[in-house]
Design a protein around this motif. Structure first.
Motif, PDB file in Angstrom:
ATOM      1  N   ILE A 156       0.858  -1.179   0.000  1.00 32.14           N
ATOM      2  CA  ILE A 156       0.000   0.000   0.000  1.00 32.14           C
ATOM      3  C   ILE A 156       0.893   1.228   0.000  1.00 32.14           C
ATOM      4  CG2 ILE A 156      -1.765   1.282   1.261  1.00 32.14           C
ATOM      5  CD1 ILE A 156      -2.583  -1.414   2.521  1.00 32.14           C
ATOM      6  N   VAL A 157       0.626   2.141  -0.913  1.00 34.81           N
ATOM      7  CA  VAL A 157       1.392   3.384  -0.994  1.00 34.81           C
ATOM      8  C   VAL A 157       0.582   4.491  -0.319  1.00 34.81           C
ATOM      9  CG1 VAL A 157       2.462   5.085  -2.506  1.00 34.81           C
ATOM     10  CG2 VAL A 157       2.468   2.663  -3.154  1.00 34.81           C
ATOM     11  N   PRO A 158       1.037   5.002   0.820  1.00 34.58           N
ATOM     12  CA  PRO A 158       0.334   6.132   1.430  1.00 34.58           C
ATOM     13  C   PRO A 158       0.479   7.380   0.553  1.00 34.58           C
ATOM     14  CG  PRO A 158       1.826   5.064   2.998  1.00 34.58           C
ATOM     15  CD  PRO A 158       2.174   4.545   1.631  1.00 34.58           C
ATOM     16  N   VAL A 159      -0.628   8.062   0.339  1.00 34.89           N
ATOM     17  CA  VAL A 159      -0.622   9.347  -0.363  1.00 34.89           C
ATOM     18  C   VAL A 159      -1.124  10.385   0.633  1.00 34.89           C
ATOM     19  CG1 VAL A 159      -1.632  10.711  -2.224  1.00 34.89           C
ATOM     20  CG2 VAL A 159      -0.984   8.327  -2.632  1.00 34.89           C
ATOM     21  N   ILE A 160      -0.249  11.312   0.999  1.00 35.35           N
ATOM     22  CA  ILE A 160      -0.569  12.310   2.017  1.00 35.35           C
ATOM     23  C   ILE A 160      -0.834  13.639   1.324  1.00 35.35           C
ATOM     24  CG2 ILE A 160       0.251  13.506   4.064  1.00 35.35           C
ATOM     25  CD1 ILE A 160       2.066  11.092   4.614  1.00 35.35           C
ATOM     26  N   LEU A 161      -2.055  14.132   1.486  1.00 33.18           N
ATOM     27  CA  LEU A 161      -2.447  15.407   0.881  1.00 33.18           C
ATOM     28  C   LEU A 161      -2.183  16.523   1.880  1.00 33.18           C
ATOM     29  CD1 LEU A 161      -5.858  14.395  -0.769  1.00 33.18           C
ATOM     30  CD2 LEU A 161      -3.557  14.322  -1.768  1.00 33.18           C
ATOM     31  N   THR A 182       3.732  16.771  14.968  1.00 36.13           N
ATOM     32  CA  THR A 182       2.799  17.574  14.189  1.00 36.13           C
ATOM     33  C   THR A 182       1.756  16.660  13.549  1.00 36.13           C
ATOM     34  OG1 THR A 182       4.021  17.429  12.101  1.00 36.13           O
ATOM     35  CG2 THR A 182       4.678  19.165  13.649  1.00 36.13           C
ATOM     36  N   MET A 183       0.709  17.262  13.008  1.00 34.10           N
ATOM     37  CA  MET A 183      -0.358  16.476  12.390  1.00 34.10           C
ATOM     38  C   MET A 183       0.152  15.754  11.142  1.00 34.10           C
ATOM     39  SD  MET A 183      -3.686  18.860  13.091  1.00 34.10           S
ATOM     40  CE  MET A 183      -4.798  17.465  13.099  1.00 34.10           C
ATOM     41  N   LEU A 184       1.051  16.395  10.394  1.00 33.28           N
ATOM     42  CA  LEU A 184       1.667  15.717   9.248  1.00 33.28           C
ATOM     43  C   LEU A 184       2.456  14.501   9.704  1.00 33.28           C
ATOM     44  CD1 LEU A 184       2.600  15.574   6.246  1.00 33.28           C
ATOM     45  CD2 LEU A 184       4.476  17.114   6.891  1.00 33.28           C
ATOM     46  N   GLN A 185       3.238  14.645  10.757  1.00 34.13           N
ATOM     47  CA  GLN A 185       4.023  13.522  11.253  1.00 34.13           C
ATOM     48  C   GLN A 185       3.131  12.387  11.752  1.00 34.13           C
ATOM     49  OE1 GLN A 185       6.298  15.854  14.063  1.00 34.13           O
ATOM     50  NE2 GLN A 185       8.139  15.791  12.778  1.00 34.13           N
ATOM     51  N   LEU A 186       2.067  12.728  12.456  1.00 40.37           N
ATOM     52  CA  LEU A 186       1.142  11.697  12.936  1.00 40.37           C
ATOM     53  C   LEU A 186       0.485  10.963  11.769  1.00 40.37           C
ATOM     54  CD1 LEU A 186      -0.543  13.653  15.861  1.00 40.37           C
ATOM     55  CD2 LEU A 186       1.039  11.728  16.087  1.00 40.37           C
ATOM     56  N   THR A 187       0.146  11.692  10.704  1.00 40.12           N
ATOM     57  CA  THR A 187      -0.450  11.065   9.521  1.00 40.12           C
ATOM     58  C   THR A 187       0.514  10.068   8.901  1.00 40.12           C
ATOM     59  OG1 THR A 187      -1.757  13.050   9.083  1.00 40.12           O
ATOM     60  CG2 THR A 187      -1.505  11.500   7.271  1.00 40.12           C
ATOM     61  N   MET A 209      -4.779  10.058   2.292  1.00 36.98           N
ATOM     62  CA  MET A 209      -5.088  10.591   3.619  1.00 36.98           C
ATOM     63  C   MET A 209      -4.810  12.092   3.662  1.00 36.98           C
ATOM     64  SD  MET A 209      -3.223   7.727   6.041  1.00 36.98           S
ATOM     65  CE  MET A 209      -1.626   7.999   5.245  1.00 36.98           C
ATOM     66  N   PRO A 210      -5.757  12.901   4.119  1.00 37.26           N
ATOM     67  CA  PRO A 210      -5.436  14.296   4.419  1.00 37.26           C
ATOM     68  C   PRO A 210      -4.403  14.353   5.538  1.00 37.26           C
ATOM     69  CG  PRO A 210      -7.812  13.968   4.281  1.00 37.26           C
ATOM     70  CD  PRO A 210      -7.189  12.608   4.299  1.00 37.26           C
ATOM     71  N   SER A 211      -3.564  15.363   5.506  1.00 41.63           N
ATOM     72  CA  SER A 211      -2.463  15.443   6.468  1.00 41.63           C
ATOM     73  C   SER A 211      -2.846  16.094   7.783  1.00 41.63           C
ATOM     74  CB  SER A 211      -1.311  16.252   5.849  1.00 41.63           C
ATOM     75  OG  SER A 211      -1.745  17.573   5.557  1.00 41.63           O
ATOM     76  N   TRP A 257     -20.224   9.667   8.250  1.00 38.72           N
ATOM     77  CA  TRP A 257     -19.581  10.895   7.795  1.00 38.72           C
ATOM     78  C   TRP A 257     -18.577  10.566   6.705  1.00 38.72           C
ATOM     79  CZ3 TRP A 257     -18.015  12.539  13.411  1.00 38.72           C
ATOM     80  CH2 TRP A 257     -19.136  13.068  14.068  1.00 38.72           C
ATOM     81  N   ASN A 258     -18.428  11.471   5.777  1.00 36.39           N
ATOM     82  CA  ASN A 258     -17.434  11.328   4.713  1.00 36.39           C
ATOM     83  C   ASN A 258     -16.122  11.953   5.194  1.00 36.39           C
ATOM     84  OD1 ASN A 258     -15.910  11.284   2.387  1.00 36.39           O
ATOM     85  ND2 ASN A 258     -17.476  12.210   1.086  1.00 36.39           N
ATOM     86  N   GLY A 259     -15.152  11.109   5.553  1.00 33.40           N
ATOM     87  CA  GLY A 259     -13.911  11.592   6.136  1.00 33.40           C
ATOM     88  C   GLY A 259     -12.839  11.962   5.131  1.00 33.40           C
TER      89      GLY A 259
END
Length: 349
Positions: free
Chosen positions: A5-10, A38-43, A111-113, A192-194
Motif C-alpha cells: 500500500i502506498v500512502p498518499v498524504i495530501l 505535528t499532524m503531518l508527522q502523525l499522519t 489521507m489528508p495530512s 460521515w465522509n472523512g
C-alpha cells in the motif's frame, strides 16, 4: 495485508479556521496541536510497517522545506514530494500521485495530512477489510461512524454489503441542514465522509479519464514535463493550471459504478475548529485543555493554546484563548466557526 500500500498524504490545505496559530505560510498540518508530533508527522506514522511503501506527498510548493524537514525528523523518506504550483482541489492532486506511483496496480491510501485518528488499529482493520475489493477494481472510501448531527461534513448512505464490513455506497450527501443531519444520524445507515480513500492507481486514473478527462489530460501533461530535484517533483505549472479544480467526490466518487464504503469507528476528527480541537484533546479534571505556558485558576471548560506568551486565567469558563506571535484570539466556546469572520475583517483593514 499482502499487497503493498502506498500512502498518499495530501498536504495542500491552508488551515485558516485555526487562526492565529494556523496561517497560509504554516497551516495546521505543520503544527503540534494534539501531541508532541505535528499532524503531518502523525499522519505519516499511521501508515508504516511491512505492508506500507514509502509515502507520496502532495503539497504546496511553498511548503517543500517544511514537509522534508518534518518527515525526516520521524525517519520518513517519501518516494516523491509533488509540489503543486497552484491549488486545484483533491481530484487533480490525487491524479498527480497516481501518475507518480511506480506501479499502476499499487493500492493508494489517500489521507489528508491534518486529521486526527485516535484508534489506528481500527483504521488498519478497516483497510484490511477493504483490500479484497481494491484488488477487484473498486474505489473505496472510509465512512466515519457518526456521533452527532454534523452539518459541516458530507455524509454517505451505506448500502448493501459487498464483503464483510464493506458496503456499496448508496449515495453521497452534501453538507446537510440540521434537520436532515438529525434524520440521517437517527437512521443508523449513514456515515460521515472523512475524505480518506483506498484504490488502485490505475483504476482511479481510468475512472477519472471517464468522468473528468480534462483533469487526466492536464495532470498527465504536467507530470510528463515535471522537473525533479531529489524527492521533489515540480509539475509543469502551465499544464497543471489548465486542470479543472474539482474534489474527488464530485469528479469521480459520486459518478463511478463500483464505489464502496468501509464504515469505521476510529476516533476521527478533521480538527476543523478550535472547538473540535478541544473535543479531541486531553483535558484535566476541570475539562480544560492547555498547551504552552498556561496558568489557570478556578477555570473550567477552556481551551488555551500558546506558542510563546504565558497565558493566565482566573475565574472564567467556556473560553477559547489562543496566543501566537503578536496575535491573541479570545472567544466563547461554541463560536469557533466564526474565526472566518475575523479573517474576512482583517482583509478589509
Amino acid at each position: 495485508m499482502s499487497r503493498t500500500i502506498v500512502p498518499v498524504i495530501l498536504s495542500g490545505g491552508s488551515g485558516t479556521r485555526l487562526w492565529p496559530m494556523s496561517r497560509p505560510e504554516r497551516p495546521k498540518q505543520f503544527l503540534a496541536l494534539t501531541a508532541d508530533e505535528t499532524m503531518l508527522q502523525l499522519t505519516a506514522k499511521r501508515a508504516v510497517g511491512a505492508q506500507f511503501a514509502a509515502p507520496i506527498v502532495v503539497a504546496n510548493a511553498a511548503h517543500a522545506e517544511e514537509v522534508e524537514t518534518q518527515l525526516a525528523a520521524i525517519g520518513s523518506s517519501p518516494v516523491a514530494i509533488i509540489l503543486e504550483p497552484a491549488g486545484r482541489n483533491t481530484a487533480p492532486a490525487i491524479a498527480l500521485a497516481a501518475l507518480a506511483a511506480d506501479n499502476g496496480e499499487d493500492a493508494l491510501l489517500v489521507m489528508p495530512s491534518d486529521h486526527v485518528i485516535a484508534d489506528v488499529d481500527a483504521f488498519h482493520a478497516a483497510i484490511l477489510r477493504a483490500l479484497p475489493l481494491v484488488d477487484d477494481g473498486w474505489l473505496v472510501t472510509f465512512g466515519i461512524a457518526p456521533d452527532a448531527p454534523e452539518t459541516g461534513y458530507g455524509w454517505i448512505q451505506v448500502g448493501e454489503p459487498v464483503v464483510d464490513g464493506v458496503h456499496r455506497v448508496a449515495r453521497f450527501v452534501e453538507k446537510p441542514p440540521l434537520d436532515r443531519a438529525e434524520a440521517m444520524l437517527a437512521s443508523g445507515d449513514h456515515a460521515w465522509n472523512g475524505g480518506i480513500f483506498l484504490f488502485r492507481a490505475d483504476r482511479y486514473l481510468a475512472a477519472l479519464g471517464l468522468y473528468a478527462p480534462d483533469i487526466v489530460a492536464s495532470t498527465r501533461e504536467a507530470m510528463d514535463a515535471a522537473r525533479r530535484d531529489g524527492a521533489r517533483l515540480y509539475p509543469d505549472a502551465e499544464a497543471f493550471a489548465a486542470s479543472p479544480s474539482e474534489s474527488i467526490d464530485y469528479a469521480v466518487m459520486e459518478k463511478a459504478e463500483r464505489v464502496a464504503v468501509a464504515p469505521v469507528s476510529m476516533g476521527w476528527s478533521d480538527v476543523g475548529s478550535w472547538d473540535a480541537l478541544h473535543a479531541v484533546s486531553g483535558r484535566d479534571g476541570d475539562e480544560n485543555s492547555h498547551r504552552g505556558e498556561v496558568l489557570a485558576i478556578d477555570t473550567r471548560n477552556c481551551l488555551v493554546q500558546s506558542d510563546g506568551a504565558r497565558v493566565s486565567l482566573v475565574g472564567v469558563s467556556d473560553l477559547i484563548v489562543v496566543a501566537s506571535g503578536n496575535d491573541i484570539l479570545v472567544m466563547p466556546r461554541g463560536r469557533s466557526q466564526e474565526v472566518k469572520k475575523l479573517i474576512e475583517a482583517m482583509k478589509r483593514v
